[in-house]
Design a protein around this motif. Structure first.
Motif, PDB file in Angstrom:
ATOM      1  N   ILE A   1       0.867  -1.298   0.133  1.00  0.00           N
ATOM      2  CA  ILE A   1      -0.347   0.303   0.028  1.00  0.00           C
ATOM      3  C   ILE A   1       0.686   1.259  -0.212  1.00  0.00           C
ATOM      4  O   ILE A   1       2.273   1.779   1.159  1.00  0.00           O
ATOM      5  N   ARG A   2       0.360   2.294  -0.623  1.00  0.00           N
ATOM      6  CA  ARG A   2       1.475   3.741  -0.688  1.00  0.00           C
ATOM      7  C   ARG A   2       0.140   4.735  -0.778  1.00  0.00           C
ATOM      8  O   ARG A   2      -0.559   5.184  -1.321  1.00  0.00           O
ATOM      9  N   ASP A   3       1.327   5.849  -0.165  1.00  0.00           N
ATOM     10  CA  ASP A   3       0.087   6.994   0.369  1.00  0.00           C
ATOM     11  C   ASP A   3      -0.449   7.375  -1.231  1.00  0.00           C
ATOM     12  O   ASP A   3       0.610   7.307  -1.576  1.00  0.00           O
ATOM     13  N   GLU A   4      -1.588   8.203  -0.887  1.00  0.00           N
ATOM     14  CA  GLU A   4      -2.238   8.413  -1.864  1.00  0.00           C
ATOM     15  C   GLU A   4      -0.802  10.172  -2.559  1.00  0.00           C
ATOM     16  O   GLU A   4      -1.264  10.746  -3.343  1.00  0.00           O
ATOM     17  N   GLN A   5      -0.695  10.003  -1.376  1.00  0.00           N
ATOM     18  CA  GLN A   5       0.322  12.311  -1.527  1.00  0.00           C
ATOM     19  C   GLN A   5       1.667  11.912  -2.464  1.00  0.00           C
ATOM     20  O   GLN A   5       2.105  12.744  -3.126  1.00  0.00           O
TER      21      GLN A   5
END
Length: 1111
Positions: free
Chosen positions: A751-755
């Motif tokens: 999972i990766r941060d959206e920003q």
């Protein structure tokens, strides 16, 4: 949902399959020609680098080759005299054609042409070669005399014309399937029989397992050919003993020759992304004889698909899996401490796109694409958005800025910054900005409300206390100062080169004139019944650009705008605005000789009016440019004035075909902007954000902007989860030192941060298990968003004994992955998708529906609801209401109906004709779109009831029984590239109104990096565009004599049929690139076309409106 479709590419193909160098655009120019999917791009070699010159659709490219150059490709090649052309018809047959249509010229004038080595029996290549052959004109076909060279059942691997023989001689590398040995034999043209007859073998036979894969012809007088393999390189020449060299195991797939002698050859390794140099040392005793071979690695590059040597040790490296590169090789100064390869320029490639998702990350109505791009070490996520990019030139940390203005007295470039209680000035000297402690008569201890350079080489500053006129220069004096007579505080102001208008609150306005005698003269005053919130006195008169005849003001008790005449300040026009937010910024601007009044409010609303010469306002348009207050400023780009709307969602406002367009900028939270067209930074704009100052140049207005996020592993699947503000990404990694198989790759889910797109958490899957599918969903009885993964373990190549799992993950408050449930399946899970609060899964030819059952403890688990068999393994599934659509690579498309009351699935319709389906999407309950075949056919299928035509049909209870309903193709079109996936979304920017002729419905991506948009058309609109398309084809002939009708026709299982109910958006939008004479020819139906009931101007507007769906 209409079955009339408009297809346009928002992003042309980016993956480079082929490259060649030669004179194409002119005899005295040298060009680099690139083959990218269905397009050819042509660059001109200049002293300043590669200059884009021409691009056009070419059909499906099997290979490129210059008829005047050293070339090698198994699909097609010329002999050194350019009289004979050889191509592979199949794995055991070579066709050699003689044609007088080719201009004869010596190959010695061109050197270093790069090539890709392709497997001779690649079926896709054969199809491409046949399509290219069919595109040749009849006269050329009649001139060709074909000679068929059979290999007697042996399998062709590679071939090359030799350059040092008196008669045409073809060297062929082939496999003997009987003894699994590989041979290299020369075939010489017999002048008497006009047949190619076999000569001696050029090297002793060797095992096929050695993987010596291709031949590289060398130029005369050296001649001969190189035999390149995984672990060795040999020089072969008729009548000479072979010279060989063992090398470290690699996977060479492309080459380019660096000199006319043919003694320096660059080789590209597709497995490691390494560039190798092969040097041949010639014998001093025997002419044209190789004495020694030397093989060395130069360094890492993008995984190459083709190489082309340009000149002066500059090489173009084309890539299908990474960014293409232009590099300089400093071979002469090579050392262990020194890099040999210097990257001069990179050409972004977003292919191959294996998956993508669409997300509105800013939550402001602008979709962005996030793609899984590349392979291996070239892997990345790409963030793709429409709008305007800013090339940052300089940044300075500064905060609390309330306003900014650019000054250019004499040759000094300055920026004035306003703060709550002070003013600061930065001066540009060379490449550095320095703060000034004093400048002329500036009051630095006051807040500046407006500033600018005025006529007479003077400067004006408006503070909250006074208006100050001063000379230019560090020590110039204060020339005059105007102070309100009642000593009231100035609240807002605006200046132009000869005037100034200020408000002192409570509706009071004063107009000042800048006199030639260095004085400020009050020329007008008035009292309004409303409080003034913003002012503008920009002059729109091109004959008098320094003096305005009208002042625009925004008022806020009764929210609205007013136009007042100058100098009398009498009312000219008044408009009331909706809402309660006050106008924060107002600006008069002219686009394409049309005057506009632009009004920006404090809640992100934006109004524009057309202004007539007398100041009357008309044609009100409203839109939203964010949610925060907007500040308007102007800047120039390529000689054209644009407006910058600074806000939480900054935009550039420009005009296209007399229509205002708002293009998003790739920045966030811009507070204010001003033009900064300085000597050091021409056409620059200065922007302030909460963190500081940015000086930059705007990129081309209206194009896709791509941000690259490199990844360690290859991304395969991606989904967006709004509740956790994360992207879920499935990745795969090839075990080092192995070939790509199902059991040599490992899978992970991260999972990766959206920003910032940084990895937050990652889980690895057990050995030999691969993650095949991914979705994000909320179950109908549980409000939590989950990531669901489908996995598989392959038992054998036929998937016998395979197993799989469904894994359900949630994101914890600490933003970590927590496995909630796992469900084992009897086979691999190829596809999963949410469906009415349940999970739909395709498991090896069976569609499963699972519900989410909550336990007493609050935990949940998957439980089967129902299943249905489909003809074979689903390549793609889609849903619409109660309909499920499945597409596969063998049978085609089937539609399934789900009965939610009975909780059963039943076959509803199917396509009776087999097709290889790569992706499907449901448009309505009875209308579906599918992408078929590797070459990318687009098909719209509709359910048709055949029960009335069936007699004595027996009813069967089996859920897989034949349905009385078939799927009929109602629209079809050949696109030309493998389409990986459809997603619903939009790439268009926001026009100044909502009057659009089409609504974008689908976005698709391809393996070549193409991004396309499919939109619906009304019947009337389709009729107009269809005739316009036909007229265009009669006015503008295609390059290469490619017949558009043939190109867009579909061919499935050797059955060809014309396209129907699709419009070629790329062709339609090329109308804007025509000359005025050609435009009139399209409208009037010249050359046998049909006259359109439109003017040229109206047709331009239609095309511009169509372009808004993707730009």
């Amino acid at each position: 949902m209409a079955f009339y479709k408009y297809v346009v590419t928002a992003q042309k193909p980016t993956a480079t399959q082929y490259s060649v160098k030669g004179p194409f655009t002119a005899n005295d120019e040298m060009n680099l020609i690139l083959g990218k999917g269905t397009r050819i791009e042509i660059y001109t070699l200049t002293p300043d680098g590669l200059k884009p010159t021409l691009e056009f659709t070419s059909g499906e490219i099997g290979a490129t080759g210059s008829p005047y150059a050293i070339s090698q490709d198994v699909f097609g090649m010329f002999d050194p005299t350019c009289k004979y052309f050889a191509t592979a018809l199949n794995e055991s047959m070579v066709a050699i054609s003689k044609s007088d249509a080719f201009n004869q010229r010596s190959s010695s004038s061109i050197n270093g042409v790069g090539n890709t080595i392709n497997n001779a029996t690649n079926p896709q290549g054969r199809r491409s070669s046949l399509k290219a052959a069919k595109a040749r004109n009849k006269n050329q076909r009649q001139q060709q005399q074909q000679i068929n060279l059979g290999l007697g059942g042996n399998k062709l691997v590679s071939m090359a014309f030799l350059h040092d023989t008196q008669v045409p001689t073809l060297a062929i590398l082939y496999d003997d399937p009987d003894d699994e040995m590989r041979h290299v034999r020369a075939y010489e043209l017999d002048p008497t029989t006009r047949e190619f007859v076999p000569k001696d073998e050029m090297i002793e036979e060797f095992p096929s397992s050695w993987n010596d894969n291709f031949l590289v012809p060398l130029p005369a007088p050296l001649g001969g050919t190189l035999l390149v393999g995984e672990a060795s390189v040999h020089f072969l020449k008729l009548g000479k003993a072979p010279r060989g060299l063992g090398i470290n195991k690699c996977s060479i797939n492309c080459y380019t020759i660096m000199d006319e002698s043919g003694t320096r050859i660059l080789l590209g390794d597709q497995a490691q992304g390494t560039l190798h140099l092969l040097q041949l040392t010639l014998s001093e005793k025997e002419p044209n004889t190789v004495e020694r071979l030397q093989f060395s690695a130069l360094g890492k590059v993008s995984t190459p698909s083709c190489l082309t040597y340009l000149d002066n040790d500059v090489v173009f490296i084309g890539s299908t899996t990474g960014d293409s590169q232009l590099v300089h090789l400093d071979i002469s100064r090579r050392s262990p401490e020194r890099d040999v390869i210097e990257v001069i320029e990179e050409f972004p490639n977003i292919g191959p796109i294996t998956d993508f998702c669409i997300a509105d990350l800013d939550k402001q109505g602008q979709d962005q694409l996030i793609t899984c791009s590349g392979v291996g070490r070239d892997s990345s996520l790409r963030i793709i958005r429409n709008g305007v990019g800013l090339n940052e030139l300089a940044t300075i940390e500064i905060s609390g800025v309330k306003g900014i203005w650019g000054l250019r007295p004499s040759h000094d470039d300055m920026l004035v910054f306003s703060f709550i209680s002070q003013t600061r000035i930065l001066q540009l000297r060379g490449d550095e900005m320095r703060e000034l402690s004093t400048y002329s008569g500036f009051a630095l201890d006051r807040q500046t409300l407006a500033a600018g350079t005025v006529i007479g080489n003077r400067v004006i500053q408006v503070t909250d206390y006074s208006v100050r006129l001063m000379g230019c220069g560090m020590d110039s004096p204060l020339l005059d100062e105007w102070i309100p007579s009642d000593m009231s505080q100035i609240t807002v102001a605006s200046v132009n080169p000869s005037q100034c208008v200020v408000s002192t609150g409570y509706g009071r306005l004063y107009a000042l004139q800048i006199q030639d005698d260095d004085r400020l003269l009050q020329i007008g005053a008035t009292q309004l019944d409303q409080e003034v919130s913003c002012i503008d006195i920009t002059s729109l008169d091109s004959m008098n650009p320094y003096t305005a005849s009208v002042v625009a003001v925004g008022v806020w008790r009764q929210v609205g705008v007013r136009l007042l005449s100058l100098p009398s300040l009498d009312m000219v026009a008044e408009e009331t605005l909706a809402g309660t937010a006050m106008p924060r910024s107002i600006l008069m601007a002219k686009f394409e000789d049309i005057s506009y009044l632009l009004v920006a409010l404090g809640d992100g609303q934006f109004y524009n009016y057309k202004m007539k010469e007398g100041g009357q306002l008309s044609d009100e348009k409203r839109s939203f440019l964010g949610k925060m207050p907007i500040s308007l400023g102007t800047f120039s780009s390529n000689g054209t004035m644009h407006v910058f709307a600074a806000s939480d969602k900054p935009s550039v406002i420009h005009s296209r075909n007399q229509k205002l367009i708002y293009s998003n900028v790739n920045l966030k939270d811009v507070r204010c902007a001003t033009s900064f067209n300085s000597l050091s930074f021409p056409d620059a704009v200065a922007l302030t954000t909460k963190d500081g100052l940015i000086i930059g140049q705007m990129e081309e207005i209206q194009k896709l902007h791509i941000t690259k996020i490199p990844t360690n592993d290859t991304p395969r699947r991606i989904e967006y989860q709004e509740s956790s503000r994360t992207f879920g990404v499935v990745t795969s990694t090839l075990i080092p030192g192995t070939r790509l198989t199902a059991k040599t790759t490992t899978s992970a889910f991260e999972i990766r941060d959206e920003q910032n797109f940084k990895v937050i958490d990652r889980v690895y899957i057990q050995n030999f298990e691969r993650i095949l599918s991914l979705t994000n969903m909320v179950f109908d009885n549980d409000g939590t968003e989950y990531y669901v993964l489908g996995t598989g373990v392959m038992g054998d190549p036929y998937e016998r004994g395979s197993t799989g799992r469904l894994l359900v993950y949630r994101i914890t408050p600490e933003r970590t992955l927590h496995l909630v449930n796992q469900f084992r399946t009897e086979a691999m899970v190829e596809n999963i998708r949410p469906f009415q609060g349940k999970l739909l899964a395709s498991v090896s030819g069976t569609i499963h529906l699972y519900r989410w059952e909550l336990e007493v403890s609050g935990r949940g688990h998957l439980a089967s609801v129902c299943t249905i068999r489909v003809p074979t393994i689903s390549q793609s599934i889609a849903t619409y209401n109660d309909t499920i659509v499945s597409g596969d690579m063998l049978s085609s498309v089937v539609a399934i109906h789900y009965d939610s009351h009975k909780q059963t699935m039943k076959l509803a319709a199917q396509d009776p004709q087999p097709k290889q389906i790569t992706s499907v999407e449901a448009l309505s309950d009875d209308l579906y779109i599918a992408a078929a075949e590797e070459s990318g056919h687009l098909l719209v299928l509709k359910r048709t009831d055949n029960s009335n035509n069936s007699k004595n049909t027996e009813k069967r209870n089996d859920s897989t029984s034949n349905s009385d309903t078939n799927l009929e193709i109602v629209s079809q079109w050949h696109f030309g590239e493998r389409i990986q996936r459809f997603r619903t979304g939009s790439l268009g920017s926001h026009p100044s109104d909502d009057n659009k002729p089409v609504a974008p419905s689908l976005i698709f991506c391809t393996t070549n990096g193409t991004i396309g948009v499919i939109a619906d058309l009304s019947a009337d609109h389709f009729k107009l565009l269809w005739q316009m398309q036909n007229n265009l084809l009669k006015i503008v002939p295609s390059l290469g004599d490619l017949n558009h009708t043939d190109w867009r026709s579909i061919a499935i299982n050797d059955i060809r049929d014309k396209s129907s109910h699709f419009i070629d958006g790329d062709l339609i939008e090329s109308f804007l690139d025509l000359t005025p004479q050609q435009m009139r020819g399209v409208v009037e139906g010249h050359n046998g076309g049909r006259k359109l009931d439109y003017t040229v101007e109206r047709l331009c507007q239609v095309v511009e409106e169509l372009m808004s769906i993707h730009s």
